[in-house]
Design a protein around this motif. Structure first.
Motif, short mmCIF file in Angstrom:
data_model
loop_
_atom_site.label_atom_id
_atom_site.label_comp_id
_atom_site.label_asym_id
_atom_site.label_seq_id
_atom_site.Cartn_x
_atom_site.Cartn_y
_atom_site.Cartn_z
N HIS A 57 0.85 -1.19 0.00
CA HIS A 57 0.00 0.00 0.00
C HIS A 57 0.89 1.23 0.00
O HIS A 57 1.86 1.31 0.73
CB HIS A 57 -0.87 0.04 1.25
CG HIS A 57 -1.81 -1.11 1.35
ND1 HIS A 57 -2.64 -1.28 2.41
CD2 HIS A 57 -2.05 -2.16 0.54
CE1 HIS A 57 -3.35 -2.35 2.25
NE2 HIS A 57 -3.01 -2.92 1.11
N ARG A 58 0.56 2.18 -0.84
CA ARG A 58 1.31 3.44 -0.93
C ARG A 58 0.50 4.60 -0.38
O ARG A 58 1.04 5.51 0.19
CB ARG A 58 1.69 3.69 -2.39
CG ARG A 58 2.50 4.93 -2.59
CD ARG A 58 3.00 5.03 -4.01
NE ARG A 58 3.74 6.24 -4.18
CZ ARG A 58 4.97 6.46 -3.75
NH1 ARG A 58 5.61 5.52 -3.12
NH2 ARG A 58 5.56 7.61 -3.95
N SER A 76 -6.16 13.03 0.28
CA SER A 76 -5.08 12.07 0.00
C SER A 76 -4.32 11.79 1.28
O SER A 76 -3.92 12.72 1.99
CB SER A 76 -4.11 12.65 -1.05
OG SER A 76 -4.79 12.97 -2.23
N VAL A 103 -9.63 5.41 -4.03
CA VAL A 103 -8.48 4.82 -4.73
C VAL A 103 -7.49 4.32 -3.68
O VAL A 103 -7.14 5.07 -2.76
CB VAL A 103 -7.80 5.86 -5.65
CG1 VAL A 103 -6.49 5.32 -6.20
CG2 VAL A 103 -8.73 6.28 -6.78
N GLN A 105 -3.71 3.07 -3.55
CA GLN A 105 -2.50 3.07 -4.38
C GLN A 105 -1.52 2.01 -3.87
O GLN A 105 -1.37 1.81 -2.67
CB GLN A 105 -1.85 4.44 -4.36
CG GLN A 105 -2.75 5.51 -4.90
CD GLN A 105 -2.16 6.89 -4.75
OE1 GLN A 105 -1.41 7.17 -3.82
NE2 GLN A 105 -2.51 7.77 -5.68
N TRP A 107 2.46 -0.13 -4.77
CA TRP A 107 3.69 -0.31 -5.54
C TRP A 107 4.04 -1.78 -5.44
O TRP A 107 3.65 -2.48 -4.52
CB TRP A 107 4.82 0.61 -5.08
CG TRP A 107 5.40 0.34 -3.73
CD1 TRP A 107 4.97 0.82 -2.53
CD2 TRP A 107 6.55 -0.47 -3.44
NE1 TRP A 107 5.76 0.38 -1.51
CE2 TRP A 107 6.75 -0.42 -2.04
CE3 TRP A 107 7.43 -1.22 -4.22
CZ2 TRP A 107 7.78 -1.11 -1.41
CZ3 TRP A 107 8.46 -1.89 -3.58
CH2 TRP A 107 8.62 -1.83 -2.20
N GLY A 114 5.09 2.05 -9.28
CA GLY A 114 4.69 2.96 -8.23
C GLY A 114 5.66 3.13 -7.08
O GLY A 114 5.42 3.92 -6.19
N VAL A 120 1.93 4.72 -10.61
CA VAL A 120 1.29 4.11 -9.46
C VAL A 120 0.21 3.14 -9.93
O VAL A 120 -0.50 3.39 -10.89
CB VAL A 120 0.68 5.19 -8.54
CG1 VAL A 120 -0.12 4.58 -7.41
CG2 VAL A 120 1.78 6.09 -7.99
N GLU A 122 -3.27 1.49 -9.11
CA GLU A 122 -4.41 1.91 -8.30
C GLU A 122 -5.57 0.93 -8.42
O GLU A 122 -5.96 0.56 -9.53
CB GLU A 122 -4.91 3.28 -8.74
CG GLU A 122 -3.88 4.38 -8.57
CD GLU A 122 -4.40 5.72 -9.03
OE1 GLU A 122 -5.11 5.79 -10.06
OE2 GLU A 122 -4.08 6.72 -8.36
N THR A 124 -9.45 0.95 -7.80
CA THR A 124 -10.44 2.00 -7.67
C THR A 124 -11.82 1.44 -7.32
O THR A 124 -12.18 0.34 -7.75
CB THR A 124 -10.57 2.83 -8.97
OG1 THR A 124 -11.11 2.01 -10.01
CG2 THR A 124 -9.23 3.40 -9.40
N PHE A 138 -3.59 1.71 -14.07
CA PHE A 138 -2.15 1.62 -14.02
C PHE A 138 -1.55 1.87 -15.39
O PHE A 138 -2.24 1.77 -16.39
CB PHE A 138 -1.68 0.25 -13.51
CG PHE A 138 -2.08 -0.91 -14.40
CD1 PHE A 138 -1.20 -1.41 -15.33
CD2 PHE A 138 -3.33 -1.48 -14.29
CE1 PHE A 138 -1.56 -2.46 -16.16
CE2 PHE A 138 -3.70 -2.53 -15.09
CZ PHE A 138 -2.81 -3.03 -16.03
#
Length: 145
Positions: A57-58, A76, A103, A105, A107, A114, A120, A122, A124, A138
């Motif tokens: 998870h980013r 965000s 969303v 995000q 990596w 990402g 990144v 994602e 959604t 992506f």
């Protein structure tokens, strides 16, 4: 953003996929799919770019929007900070064309998607006409990546 792939998730009847027996695939259309690998707690989400199970998870982005409003409250959270902005819907990145969106995000350890904030990956969630739509966003891997 023309190089971003948006793949909705549809559960279809089990079929021969050519994948290992412990990997499940939900086909969407030819050459596009979302894949999960069962584990003792449920399932691992696999990277849509390379198929690896080591996704991290980013961040998370939420979109709070009244139906068809011209602006959206975009929040965000990630990489040590939180931002909240009122932005134009058309420039927001909201996965919903009419209401709220979310969303997550990621990596990937394998393909690097990402990891530096670029390309990144994602997952959604979008509200549309009383339904919740799930999709990937992506940038596809380039040949030689």
């Amino acid at each position: 953003m023309s190089d971003i792939i948006r793949q909705p998730l549809h559960y279809l009847e089990e079929s021969a996929t050519g994948l290992p027996a412990d990997v499940q695939q939900q086909p969407l259309k030819p050459d596009a799919h979302i894949v999960i690998k069962p584990n003792s707690a449920g399932a691992n989400l696999l990277c849509p770019r390379c198929g690896n199970s080591y996704l991290h998870h980013r961040g998370v982005v939420t979109y709070d929007r009244s139906e068809d409003a011209e602006t959206v409250l975009k929040t965000s959270v990630g990489v040590g900070k939180t931002t909240v902005h009122l932005v134009a819907q058309v420039e927001s990145g909201n996965p919903s064309s009419r209401r709220d969106g979310l969303v997550i995000q990621f990596w990937c350890e394998n393909c690097g998607g990402g990891d530096d904030g670029s390309s990144v990956i994602e997952l959604t969630l979008a509200q549309h006409q009383g339904e919740t739509e799930v999709a990937w966003r992506f940038t596809p891997m380039q040949p030689g990546d």
